[in-house]
Design a protein around this motif. Structure first.
Motif, mmCIF file in Angstrom:
data_model
loop_
_atom_site.group_PDB
_atom_site.id
_atom_site.type_symbol
_atom_site.label_atom_id
_atom_site.label_comp_id
_atom_site.label_asym_id
_atom_site.label_seq_id
_atom_site.Cartn_x
_atom_site.Cartn_y
_atom_site.Cartn_z
ATOM 1 N N MET A 20 0.701 -0.973 -0.198
ATOM 2 C CA MET A 20 0.187 -0.012 -0.116
ATOM 3 C C MET A 20 0.891 1.301 0.219
ATOM 4 S SD MET A 20 -3.498 -1.089 -0.083
ATOM 5 C CE MET A 20 -4.403 0.892 0.655
ATOM 6 N N ILE A 21 2.295 1.606 0.308
ATOM 7 C CA ILE A 21 2.928 2.041 0.683
ATOM 8 C C ILE A 21 3.143 2.591 -0.462
ATOM 9 C CG2 ILE A 21 5.282 3.502 1.693
ATOM 10 C CD1 ILE A 21 4.515 1.640 4.698
ATOM 11 N N ALA A 22 3.997 1.391 -1.475
ATOM 12 C CA ALA A 22 4.698 1.417 -2.014
ATOM 13 C C ALA A 22 3.368 1.922 -3.622
ATOM 14 C CB ALA A 22 4.975 0.294 -2.299
ATOM 15 N N GLY A 23 2.273 1.717 -3.595
ATOM 16 C CA GLY A 23 1.527 1.838 -4.437
ATOM 17 C C GLY A 23 0.337 2.724 -4.082
ATOM 18 N N ILE A 24 -0.204 3.210 -3.240
ATOM 19 C CA ILE A 24 -0.566 4.624 -3.335
ATOM 20 C C ILE A 24 -0.318 5.604 -2.290
ATOM 21 C CG2 ILE A 24 -3.193 4.399 -2.200
ATOM 22 C CD1 ILE A 24 -3.101 1.929 -3.229
ATOM 23 N N TRP A 25 0.197 5.531 -1.555
ATOM 24 C CA TRP A 25 1.182 6.400 -0.599
ATOM 25 C C TRP A 25 1.831 7.254 -2.063
ATOM 26 C CZ3 TRP A 25 0.853 9.557 2.974
ATOM 27 C CH2 TRP A 25 2.048 10.528 3.454
ATOM 28 N N PRO A 26 1.314 8.851 -2.238
ATOM 29 C CA PRO A 26 1.455 9.462 -3.369
ATOM 30 C C PRO A 26 3.620 10.483 -3.323
ATOM 31 C CG PRO A 26 0.572 11.436 -1.838
ATOM 32 C CD PRO A 26 0.414 9.760 -1.495
ATOM 33 N N GLY A 27 4.606 10.223 -1.753
ATOM 34 C CA GLY A 27 5.886 10.143 -2.117
ATOM 35 C C GLY A 27 6.066 11.334 -0.684
ATOM 36 N N ASP A 28 7.586 10.835 -0.503
ATOM 37 C CA ASP A 28 7.840 10.933 0.374
ATOM 38 C C ASP A 28 8.179 12.561 -0.004
ATOM 39 O OD1 ASP A 28 6.475 8.995 2.254
ATOM 40 O OD2 ASP A 28 9.114 8.151 2.854
ATOM 41 N N THR A 29 8.315 13.665 0.739
ATOM 42 C CA THR A 29 8.842 15.095 0.346
ATOM 43 C C THR A 29 9.587 15.811 2.205
ATOM 44 O OG1 THR A 29 6.681 16.607 1.271
ATOM 45 C CG2 THR A 29 6.866 15.177 -0.878
ATOM 46 N N ALA A 30 9.897 16.919 1.955
ATOM 47 C CA ALA A 30 10.825 17.426 2.805
ATOM 48 C C ALA A 30 9.841 17.660 4.226
ATOM 49 C CB ALA A 30 11.199 18.514 2.546
ATOM 50 N N SER A 31 8.704 17.854 4.026
ATOM 51 C CA SER A 31 7.579 17.890 4.923
ATOM 52 C C SER A 31 6.376 16.165 5.868
ATOM 53 C CB SER A 31 6.468 18.670 5.168
ATOM 54 O OG SER A 31 5.794 18.625 3.732
ATOM 55 N N ARG A 32 6.559 14.893 4.923
ATOM 56 C CA ARG A 32 5.479 14.519 5.305
ATOM 57 C C ARG A 32 6.672 12.998 4.493
ATOM 58 N NH1 ARG A 32 1.686 15.265 -0.243
ATOM 59 N NH2 ARG A 32 3.004 13.791 -1.765
ATOM 60 N N LYS A 33 6.190 12.131 5.347
ATOM 61 C CA LYS A 33 6.887 10.992 5.509
ATOM 62 C C LYS A 33 6.141 9.612 5.008
ATOM 63 C CE LYS A 33 9.387 10.080 9.355
ATOM 64 N NZ LYS A 33 10.916 9.475 9.871
ATOM 65 N N ALA A 34 6.499 8.276 4.553
ATOM 66 C CA ALA A 34 5.069 7.869 4.869
ATOM 67 C C ALA A 34 6.204 5.873 5.727
ATOM 68 C CB ALA A 34 4.543 6.734 3.607
ATOM 69 N N VAL A 35 5.533 5.465 6.995
ATOM 70 C CA VAL A 35 6.312 4.384 7.477
ATOM 71 C C VAL A 35 5.491 3.390 7.747
ATOM 72 C CG1 VAL A 35 8.029 5.779 8.529
ATOM 73 C CG2 VAL A 35 6.388 5.308 9.481
ATOM 74 N N LYS A 36 6.094 1.811 7.325
ATOM 75 C CA LYS A 36 5.388 0.477 7.634
ATOM 76 C C LYS A 36 5.758 0.151 9.577
ATOM 77 C CE LYS A 36 5.681 -4.182 6.594
ATOM 78 N NZ LYS A 36 6.402 -5.636 6.360
ATOM 79 N N GLY A 37 4.178 0.345 9.782
ATOM 80 C CA GLY A 37 3.926 0.155 11.807
ATOM 81 C C GLY A 37 2.878 0.355 11.180
ATOM 82 N N ASP A 38 2.236 -0.348 13.084
ATOM 83 C CA ASP A 38 1.637 -1.078 13.545
ATOM 84 C C ASP A 38 0.820 0.149 14.556
ATOM 85 O OD1 ASP A 38 -0.033 -2.039 15.613
ATOM 86 O OD2 ASP A 38 1.181 -3.417 16.430
ATOM 87 N N TRP A 39 -0.769 0.494 14.080
ATOM 88 C CA TRP A 39 -1.909 1.423 14.475
ATOM 89 C C TRP A 39 -1.559 1.031 15.854
ATOM 90 C CZ3 TRP A 39 -6.591 1.222 11.259
ATOM 91 C CH2 TRP A 39 -5.919 1.755 9.580
#
Length: 330
Positions: free
Chosen positions: A131-150
């Protein structure tokens, strides 16, 4: 009402109690998860000293392979999805209006792309690398996505201005798991922090299947994705979980709409869009569609200020309000 940290201790104590019961009685009856008003699906009996609660958390709280596989399958059909399953512009604006996110450090539960632009900075947390690779619009200087547990967010206690999520409570199959998520959110929020979770909230009693069928065939349902939610809400289980196995949604849809060509002709929905229901067919995930009052009551164990805010006038918006949480209990 338990504060967040006390709640996790109670979970631990309950697990120990159930494990002791299993040691004393190996034939311990598996718990019933009510799937609709007639049937029940059973969580399998524990192996060793693993409790029913462990099983529920592993497979219904976003921690195990069942939910990850489910979302990996959905990723391939993401572009075919739409409101209300994906938040329209008016719903996104509700997060802005209710939570004042312009200068906030935000944690996003999941990688909903429509929400990726909110806040001054953002960390999105999702268990699925696909999902991170396919849906997330991409990391920037102000945002990032990480694999983790809610339920174990990778941030320090009382360090976050806001937590947001879209439909995230409905992917948790048990009220126990929902309460664990509320506790996890309360843990990471600052004392003046706030959270907003858009709901897919069901009615107090399941909808009439015949009424949903008639509404759809008469053109009264705005999108196929609204219909999927309406079909699910005809077969949810009893309180407090209000749960339904995802594959049951597909089965109920097949029973109500056996002729997809007719459904397409009457509604104008393309067949590939209708076929997105087939992703549900082999899923082992369990959803829940609890009424707003149930979710407010669960949240109030962890927050002093809980309220419901409307998210617009799109199809089924009345069942997709924003649950706004403030003043976490410590």
């Amino acid at each position: 009402m338990a504060a967040p940290f006390q709640f996790f201790q109670q979970i631990k104590e309950h697990v120990g109690t159930v494990a002791a019961q299993q040691r004393a009685a190996p034939a311990f009856e598996p718990v019933e998860l009510m799937c609709n008003n007639r049937d029940a699906c059973h969580a399998p009996p524990a192996l060793g000293f693993i409790s029913v609660l462990d099983y529920a958390f592993e497979y219904n709280a976003g921690l195990g392979p069942g939910m990850t596989d489910h979302w990996n399958a959905i990723r391939g059909h993401w572009k075919l999805l739409g409101p209300p399953l994906r938040p329209p512009t008016e719903a996104v604006e509700t997060y802005h209006r209710e939570l004042d996110l312009s200068e906030a450090h935000v944690v996003l539960l999941g990688v909903t792309p429509e929400l990726a632009g909110l806040g001054a900075t953002m960390m999105a947390v999702d268990e699925s690398s696909d999902m991170i690779a396919g849906i997330w619009p991409g990391d920037t200087a102000s945002r990032k996505a990480v694999k983790g547990d809610w339920l174990d967010l990778p941030v320090s206690d009382a360090s976050v201005d806001a937590v947001i999520g879209d439909g995230c409570l409905s992917v948790l199959g048990l009220s126990t798991a929902r309460r664990a998520l509320f506790a996890a959110i309360a843990r990471v929020l600052r004392p003046d922090g706030r959270a907003g979770l858009r709901l897919f909230a069901g009615p107090e009693t399941p909808d009439d299947p015949a009424a949903v069928q008639a509404l759809a065939l008469s053109g009264g349902v705005s999108t196929f994705h609204e219909l999927k939610l309406r079909v699910a809400m005809t077969a949810t289980g009893r309180a407090p979980d209000h749960a339904i196995p995802v594959r049951t949604i597909a089965e109920r849809f097949d029973a109500l709409f056996p002729d997809r060509q007719e459904l397409s002709a009457r509604t104008g929905w393309d067949l590939p869009v209708i076929a997105t229901i087939d992703v549900y067919r082999n899923s082992t995930a369990i959803y829940s569609f609890a009424p707003p009052a149930q979710l407010v009551a669960e949240a109030e164990a962890f927050f002093n200020d809980v309220r419901i805010a409307p998210t617009g006038g799109y199809g089924l918006a009345e069942r997709c309000p924003l649950l706004v949480l403030r003043s976490p209990k410590v």
